[in-house]
Design a protein around this motif. Structure first.
Motif, mmCIF file in Angstrom:
data_model
loop_
_atom_site.group_PDB
_atom_site.id
_atom_site.type_symbol
_atom_site.label_atom_id
_atom_site.label_comp_id
_atom_site.label_asym_id
_atom_site.label_seq_id
_atom_site.Cartn_x
_atom_site.Cartn_y
_atom_site.Cartn_z
ATOM 1 N N ASP A 221 0.834 -1.190 0.000
ATOM 2 C CA ASP A 221 0.000 0.000 0.000
ATOM 3 C C ASP A 221 0.868 1.238 0.000
ATOM 4 O OD1 ASP A 221 -2.353 1.460 0.078
ATOM 5 O OD2 ASP A 221 -3.229 0.160 1.614
ATOM 6 N N ASP A 222 0.212 2.386 -0.104
ATOM 7 C CA ASP A 222 0.902 3.654 0.062
ATOM 8 C C ASP A 222 1.575 3.660 1.441
ATOM 9 O OD1 ASP A 222 1.239 6.665 -0.588
ATOM 10 O OD2 ASP A 222 0.309 6.636 1.402
ATOM 11 N N PRO A 223 2.862 4.016 1.499
ATOM 12 C CA PRO A 223 3.586 3.954 2.780
ATOM 13 C C PRO A 223 2.892 4.685 3.910
ATOM 14 C CG PRO A 223 5.122 4.331 0.979
ATOM 15 C CD PRO A 223 3.747 4.416 0.398
ATOM 16 N N GLU A 224 2.347 5.850 3.634
ATOM 17 C CA GLU A 224 1.688 6.606 4.697
ATOM 18 C C GLU A 224 0.399 5.938 5.144
ATOM 19 O OE1 GLU A 224 2.897 9.107 6.439
ATOM 20 O OE2 GLU A 224 4.721 8.739 5.273
ATOM 21 N N GLU A 225 -0.309 5.325 4.194
ATOM 22 C CA GLU A 225 -1.570 4.673 4.539
ATOM 23 C C GLU A 225 -1.332 3.426 5.388
ATOM 24 O OE1 GLU A 225 -5.592 2.790 2.448
ATOM 25 O OE2 GLU A 225 -4.150 3.943 1.260
ATOM 26 N N ILE A 226 -0.347 2.599 4.997
ATOM 27 C CA ILE A 226 -0.089 1.394 5.779
ATOM 28 C C ILE A 226 0.433 1.754 7.155
ATOM 29 C CG2 ILE A 226 2.259 1.097 4.868
ATOM 30 C CD1 ILE A 226 -0.168 -1.721 5.762
ATOM 31 N N ARG A 227 1.271 2.799 7.243
ATOM 32 C CA ARG A 227 1.783 3.231 8.547
ATOM 33 C C ARG A 227 0.638 3.734 9.425
ATOM 34 N NH1 ARG A 227 6.330 4.858 11.234
ATOM 35 N NH2 ARG A 227 7.607 3.974 9.568
ATOM 36 N N ARG A 228 -0.257 4.499 8.833
ATOM 37 C CA ARG A 228 -1.390 5.026 9.600
ATOM 38 C C ARG A 228 -2.283 3.897 10.097
ATOM 39 N NH1 ARG A 228 -2.991 8.120 6.032
ATOM 40 N NH2 ARG A 228 -4.611 6.831 5.074
ATOM 41 N N ASP A 229 -2.533 2.907 9.252
ATOM 42 C CA ASP A 229 -3.404 1.811 9.639
ATOM 43 C C ASP A 229 -2.780 0.947 10.729
ATOM 44 O OD1 ASP A 229 -5.231 2.700 7.843
ATOM 45 O OD2 ASP A 229 -4.937 1.105 6.369
ATOM 46 N N VAL A 230 -1.483 0.669 10.614
ATOM 47 C CA VAL A 230 -0.821 -0.179 11.607
ATOM 48 C C VAL A 230 -0.671 0.557 12.931
ATOM 49 C CG1 VAL A 230 1.310 -1.377 12.210
ATOM 50 C CG2 VAL A 230 0.394 -1.553 9.886
ATOM 51 N N LEU A 231 -0.114 1.751 12.875
ATOM 52 C CA LEU A 231 0.139 2.491 14.111
ATOM 53 C C LEU A 231 -1.151 2.978 14.757
ATOM 54 C CD1 LEU A 231 3.357 4.534 13.231
ATOM 55 C CD2 LEU A 231 3.119 2.235 14.193
ATOM 56 N N GLY A 232 -2.232 3.029 13.987
ATOM 57 C CA GLY A 232 -3.514 3.414 14.565
ATOM 58 C C GLY A 232 -3.967 2.476 15.660
ATOM 59 N N GLY A 233 -3.483 1.236 15.619
ATOM 60 C CA GLY A 233 -3.835 0.283 16.653
ATOM 61 C C GLY A 233 -3.173 0.554 17.981
ATOM 62 N N PHE A 234 -2.168 1.437 17.989
ATOM 63 C CA PHE A 234 -1.474 1.791 19.224
ATOM 64 C C PHE A 234 -1.946 3.117 19.798
ATOM 65 C CE2 PHE A 234 1.794 -0.662 16.807
ATOM 66 C CZ PHE A 234 1.831 -1.761 17.634
ATOM 67 N N ARG A 235 -2.725 3.857 19.060
ATOM 68 C CA ARG A 235 -3.049 5.221 19.467
ATOM 69 C C ARG A 235 -3.951 5.298 20.681
ATOM 70 N NH1 ARG A 235 1.183 7.585 17.365
ATOM 71 N NH2 ARG A 235 1.246 7.494 15.094
ATOM 72 N N SER A 236 -4.592 4.185 21.024
ATOM 73 C CA SER A 236 -5.460 4.216 22.196
ATOM 74 C C SER A 236 -4.677 4.029 23.487
ATOM 75 C CB SER A 236 -6.521 3.102 22.099
ATOM 76 O OG SER A 236 -5.897 1.837 22.051
ATOM 77 N N GLY A 237 -3.367 3.804 23.340
ATOM 78 C CA GLY A 237 -2.530 3.628 24.520
ATOM 79 C C GLY A 237 -2.144 4.955 25.130
ATOM 80 N N LYS A 238 -1.181 4.909 26.035
ATOM 81 C CA LYS A 238 -0.733 6.129 26.699
ATOM 82 C C LYS A 238 -0.078 7.058 25.676
ATOM 83 C CE LYS A 238 1.600 3.584 29.536
ATOM 84 N NZ LYS A 238 2.486 3.096 30.623
#
Length: 335
Positions: A221-238
Motif C-alpha cells: 500500500d501507500d507507505p503513509e496509509e499502511i503506517r497510519r493503519d498499523v500504528l492506529g492500533g497503538f493510538r489508544s494507549g498512553k
C-alpha cells in the motif's frame, strides 16, 4: 483497509473433532478458504459477552481504586479463567482419552500444521544468514527501547531475526521443530510482519511462513496509509507511548490460533497459547539484540483494530502481542 485473502489452516479441518461430524483432512484449500470468518464466530463472541459483561464489570474507576476497595467482581474474570484452566484428575483422564483418539493419521496431521495464504505472492528471505553472539552478553544488554532511529531495517536483518527467533531449527522424526517451545509442537502462534521502513521490502503487511522461511504478501500500500493503519492500533494507549511509535520501521504482530491446541488440551490450551506467544516474543527480542537491533514488546494495543487489520475474527484467532523492532535512536549500532 485490511487483509482480504483467507488463510488456509490445517487445524480448521482437525477441529471438526469438536462437532459430531467427520471432515476429510484432505479437503482442498479452496473449500477451506470460506471458513476464515463466519457468523458463528460473531455469535460466539456475543455469547461470551453475555456470560461476562465487560462494560458492566469494568467501571471508569482506575483498577487500583477497585483493588484498594476490594470491589472487584466476585468472581473476578481473571480468577474465573485461572480456576477453569487448572489441571486436575478429571483433566488428566480426559487428556489420556484424547491421546487415544488422536493416534494415527489425525495426530500426525495435527503435528504438521502448515497454515498459509495460498495464491498470495511468496517473498523468499535470505537463508544464508548467521547469528554469532555471546548469549550472556545478549541477555545482559537486552532492554525495551521505545524510540527508534528513522533508519530502515535491511531485508537480511529481518531474515536473521525471523530465522533465529521463530524459524525451523531441526526436523525430528519428520516433525519440524522451531527455535521456541510450543505445546505439543503445534505452534498456535501466528506471525505477521508490518514493514513500515525496510530496505528491499515494500511497505506493507506480510505473513511469515516458518516452514518456507518466506513472507506471504498480504497487502502492499501507500507507505503513509499502511503506517497510519498499523500504528492506529497503538493510538489508544498512553500518549507518551503513541509518540514513541512514529519512527518504528518494523512491527511483528503475534496472533493465537486457539483451536489448534484446544482440540488437544481443552480450555487449558488457551493458557498454552498465551505462554507460547511470550516465548516467541522473547526469542524475537533476543535475536534482534544479537543482531544489533532493539525491540519493544507491547500489548496495550486496540484489539479490535488489530484484529480487523489482520482480518482475524478475534474468537478463533486473535491478536495477542506485538513486538516493535528497529535501530536504536541516536545511531545504528555496529554489527
Amino acid at each position: 483497509m485490511r487483509v482480504t485473502e483467507a488463510r488456509w489452516d490445517t487445524t480448521r479441518i482437525i477441529t471438526g473433532l469438536v462437532f459430531p461430524i467427520r471432515i476429510n483432512i484432505n479437503a482442498t484449500r479452496q473449500n477451506i478458504d470460506s471458513m476464515k470468518i463466519s457468523g458463528e464466530a460473531e455469535e460466539l463472541s456475543e455469547l461470551r459477552r453475555q456470560v461476562y459483561n465487560r462494560k458492566r464489570s469494568l467501571s471508569d474507576e482506575p483498577f487500583v481504586t477497585t483493588f484498594r476497595q476490594r470491589t472487584f467482581d466476585s468472581p473476578d474474570l481473571a480468577g474465573v479463567f485461572h480456576e477453569n484452566t487448572k489441571t486436575d484428575r478429571q483433566w488428566q483422564r480426559r487428556t489420556r482419552k484424547n491421546s487415544n483418539e488422536l493416534k494415527g493419521q489425525l495426530h500426525a496431521a495435527a503435528a504438521e500444521v502448515d497454515p498459509d495464504y495460498p495464491g498470495q505472492e511468496l517473498l523468499p528471505l535470505p537463508d544464508d544468514v548467521s547469528l554469532d553472539a555471546d548469549i550472556g552478553t545478549v541477555l545482559q544488554r537486552r532492554r525495551s527501547v521505545r524510540s527508534h532511529a528513522p533508519s530502515p531495517v535491511s531485508r537480511r536483518d529481518l531474515a536473521r531475526v525471523l530465522r533465529y527467533g521463530a524459524g525451523v531449527s531441526t526436523i525430528d522424526e519428520g516433525k519440524r521443530k522451531r527455535t521456541y517451545p510450543s505445546p505439543g509442537a503445534l505452534y498456535p502462534t501466528e506471525i505477521y510482519v508490518a514493514a513500515l521502513r525496510t530496505d528491499d521490502i515494500d511497505e506493507g503487511l506480510y505473513y511469515y511462513n516458518a516452514r518456507r522461511h518466506a513472507l506471504r504478501v498480504l497487502r502492499r500500500d501507500d507507505p503513509e496509509e499502511i503506517r497510519r493503519d498499523v500504528l492506529g492500533g497503538f493510538r489508544s494507549g498512553k500518549t507518551n507511548d503513541a509518540r514513541s511509535f512514529d519512527d518504528v520501521p518494523l512491527v511483528v504482530l503475534l496472533t493465537g490460533s486457539f483451536w489448534r491446541v484446544k482440540f488437544k488440551y481443552g480450555p487449558r490450551g488457551y493458557r498454552y497459547v498465551l505462554q507460547e506467544s511470550g516465548h516467541l516474543a522473547q526469542n524475537l527480542l533476543l535475536a534482534a539484540e544479537a543482531d544489533g537491533l532493539v525491540g519493544f514488546p507491547y500489548s496495550a494495543f486496540d484489539d479490535e483494530h488489530m484484529n480487523d487489520l489482520l482480518n482475524v475474527d478475534g474468537v478463533n484467532e486473535a491478536t495477542l502481542y506485538t513486538v516493535l523492532l528497529g535501530h536504536e535512536a541516536g545511531g545504528v549500532r555496529d554489527e
